[in-house]
Design an enzyme around this catalytic site. Sequence first.
Site, PDB file in Angstrom:
ATOM      1  N   TRP A 101      16.192   2.756 -23.277  1.00 24.72           N
ATOM      2  CA  TRP A 101      16.253   3.180 -24.985  1.00 24.72           C
ATOM      3  C   TRP A 101      17.766   3.040 -25.304  1.00 24.72           C
ATOM      4  O   TRP A 101      18.248   2.746 -26.426  1.00 24.72           O
ATOM      5  CB  TRP A 101      15.568   4.489 -25.110  1.00 24.72           C
ATOM      6  CG  TRP A 101      14.039   4.289 -25.156  1.00 24.72           C
ATOM      7  CD1 TRP A 101      13.010   4.676 -24.538  1.00 24.72           C
ATOM      8  CD2 TRP A 101      13.391   3.383 -25.974  1.00 24.72           C
ATOM      9  NE1 TRP A 101      11.939   4.457 -24.657  1.00 24.72           N
ATOM     10  CE2 TRP A 101      11.821   3.373 -25.741  1.00 24.72           C
ATOM     11  CE3 TRP A 101      13.497   2.259 -27.271  1.00 24.72           C
ATOM     12  CZ2 TRP A 101      10.855   2.636 -26.245  1.00 24.72           C
ATOM     13  CZ3 TRP A 101      12.757   1.716 -27.625  1.00 24.72           C
ATOM     14  CH2 TRP A 101      11.128   2.016 -27.253  1.00 24.72           C
ATOM     15  N   ASP A 171      19.344  10.554 -29.749  1.00 21.31           N
ATOM     16  CA  ASP A 171      17.902  10.045 -29.864  1.00 21.31           C
ATOM     17  C   ASP A 171      16.909  11.115 -29.134  1.00 21.31           C
ATOM     18  O   ASP A 171      16.668  10.711 -27.841  1.00 21.31           O
ATOM     19  CB  ASP A 171      17.734   8.710 -29.416  1.00 21.31           C
ATOM     20  CG  ASP A 171      16.386   7.923 -29.285  1.00 21.31           C
ATOM     21  OD1 ASP A 171      15.597   8.978 -29.834  1.00 21.31           O
ATOM     22  OD2 ASP A 171      16.067   6.632 -28.979  1.00 21.31           O
ATOM     23  N   LYS A 195       5.928  10.973 -29.929  1.00 21.33           N
ATOM     24  CA  LYS A 195       5.823  11.393 -28.414  1.00 21.33           C
ATOM     25  C   LYS A 195       5.519  13.071 -28.490  1.00 21.33           C
ATOM     26  O   LYS A 195       4.686  13.644 -27.946  1.00 21.33           O
ATOM     27  CB  LYS A 195       7.428  11.516 -27.916  1.00 21.33           C
ATOM     28  CG  LYS A 195       7.958  10.141 -28.179  1.00 21.33           C
ATOM     29  CD  LYS A 195       7.117   8.894 -27.460  1.00 21.33           C
ATOM     30  CE  LYS A 195       7.632   7.337 -27.629  1.00 21.33           C
ATOM     31  NZ  LYS A 195       8.911   7.205 -27.756  1.00 21.33           N
TER      32      LYS A 195
HETATM   33  C1  LIG Z   1       9.691   5.843 -28.200  1.00 22.63           C
HETATM   34  C2  LIG Z   1      11.232   5.589 -28.067  1.00 22.63           C
HETATM   35  C3  LIG Z   1      11.689   5.097 -29.023  1.00 22.63           C
HETATM   36  C4  LIG Z   1      11.108   4.106 -29.982  1.00 22.63           C
HETATM   37  O1  LIG Z   1      10.434   4.502 -31.020  1.00 22.63           O
HETATM   38  P1  LIG Z   1       9.675   3.611 -32.055  1.00 22.63           P
HETATM   39  O2  LIG Z   1       9.281   4.727 -33.087  1.00 22.63           O
HETATM   40  O3  LIG Z   1       8.793   2.845 -31.506  1.00 22.63           O
HETATM   41  O4  LIG Z   1      10.820   2.853 -32.861  1.00 22.63           O
HETATM   42  C5  LIG Z   1      13.341   4.997 -29.039  1.00 22.63           C
HETATM   43  N1  LIG Z   1      13.833   6.058 -28.216  1.00 22.63           N
HETATM   44  C6  LIG Z   1      13.254   6.626 -27.398  1.00 22.63           C
HETATM   45  C7  LIG Z   1      13.817   7.772 -26.489  1.00 22.63           C
HETATM   46  C8  LIG Z   1      11.759   6.867 -27.403  1.00 22.63           C
HETATM   47  O5  LIG Z   1      11.263   7.440 -26.358  1.00 22.63           O
END
Ligand SMILES: *Cc1c(COP(=O)(O)O)cnc(C)c1O
Length: 359
Positions: A101, A171, A195
């Site tokens: 990521w 993030d 998540k």
């Molecule tokens: C799932 C995830 C993303 C991507 O998220 P989207 O909503 O599909 O854009 C980005 N960063 C992390 C750490 C993730 O777990």
Amino acid sequence: MRVFNFAAGPATLPLEVLEQVAAELTDWRGSGMSVMEVSHRGKAFVALAQEAEADLRELLAVPAHYKVLFLQGGATGQFAAIPLNLAGPDSTVDYVNTGAWSKKAIGEAKRYAKVNVAADEAASNYSTVPAQGSLKLTPGAAYVHYTPNETIGGVEFPYVPATGDVPLVADFSSTILSRPVDVAKFGLIYAGAQKNIGPAGLVIVIVREDLIGHARAGTPLVWDYGAMAKDGSMLNTPPTFGWYFAGLVFKWLRRNGGLAAMADRNRAKAQRLYAAIDASGYYRNPVTKEARSWMNVPFTIPNPDLEKTFLAEAGKAGLVNLEGHRSVGGFRASIYNAMPIEGIDALIAFMKDFQSRHA
Ligand SMILES: *Cc1c(COP(=O)(O)O)cnc(C)c1O
């Protein structure tokens, strides 16, 4: 029948919340309509939206000088929105690369600013996080970006990097609300909902007020933090169902002791699973112990030919979505807030049984 769903995202949601949603789906609060069918500008929805924000602020103890935005476009949208709002085209932005990521965030940022990779854990095949002292930070960078929890690699920072006066951007997609965090250490926190918050389609941005209002020309209005903050995230139609659902999850978290209680539960869940993996002499988690994620637990078996059998047998035992990410193989158990300890115990019992029959 409900199964134990170990998916990485979209992921398992609290059963209590799903049942409440089902109960009021066709007639929300006596309106004779579902929450999906009412105006986002109506009194009832606006009250819901404000209550959800207040509950989130309470859970995370968000200081008053931070805005909370409810946006669309996922965390991936924020990979672009962050440089567009926080940096000029000639600014240097620092990124810490701890895995899949981080790499995606870096790739997108490169289109909008000059990226300095302040640390890259390639040498350990992304099974570690860098020490504070090894970060090569740029004096005067527009911000420092990192990924507190790498959802695919299962690598989680056990500390918050110190970046001095440079705003720290994080993030939190796969670790938000899993334990308390000191929001004041961050310039900006963002997290896709699917998540640990609710259904996909919503991304939450918590941003310090002084970082708002500097979006560069050409920034799409729906990702302009200043424009969105001014309109309470309702510059256009927000993801109303996701916002409603998130609000119910925030209430569920508050009823269940808030983030301190979640941290205790999540630590216990993760420790129990890692202990079983380490003691097995069969299953293996590749991540260095200090950086093991509380939320995503990848593991392998000595004979990859048995992976399909493992997944099929697990499925029959009501344990689903255990396959590792397509880029890494093996297995991964995602054990977010909504995964009860009974799910961990069922998984461990299955793993022991599988090992006794196949090892
Ligand atoms: C799932 C995830 C993303 C991507 O998220 P989207 O909503 O599909 O854009 C980005 N960063 C992390 C750490 C993730 O777990």
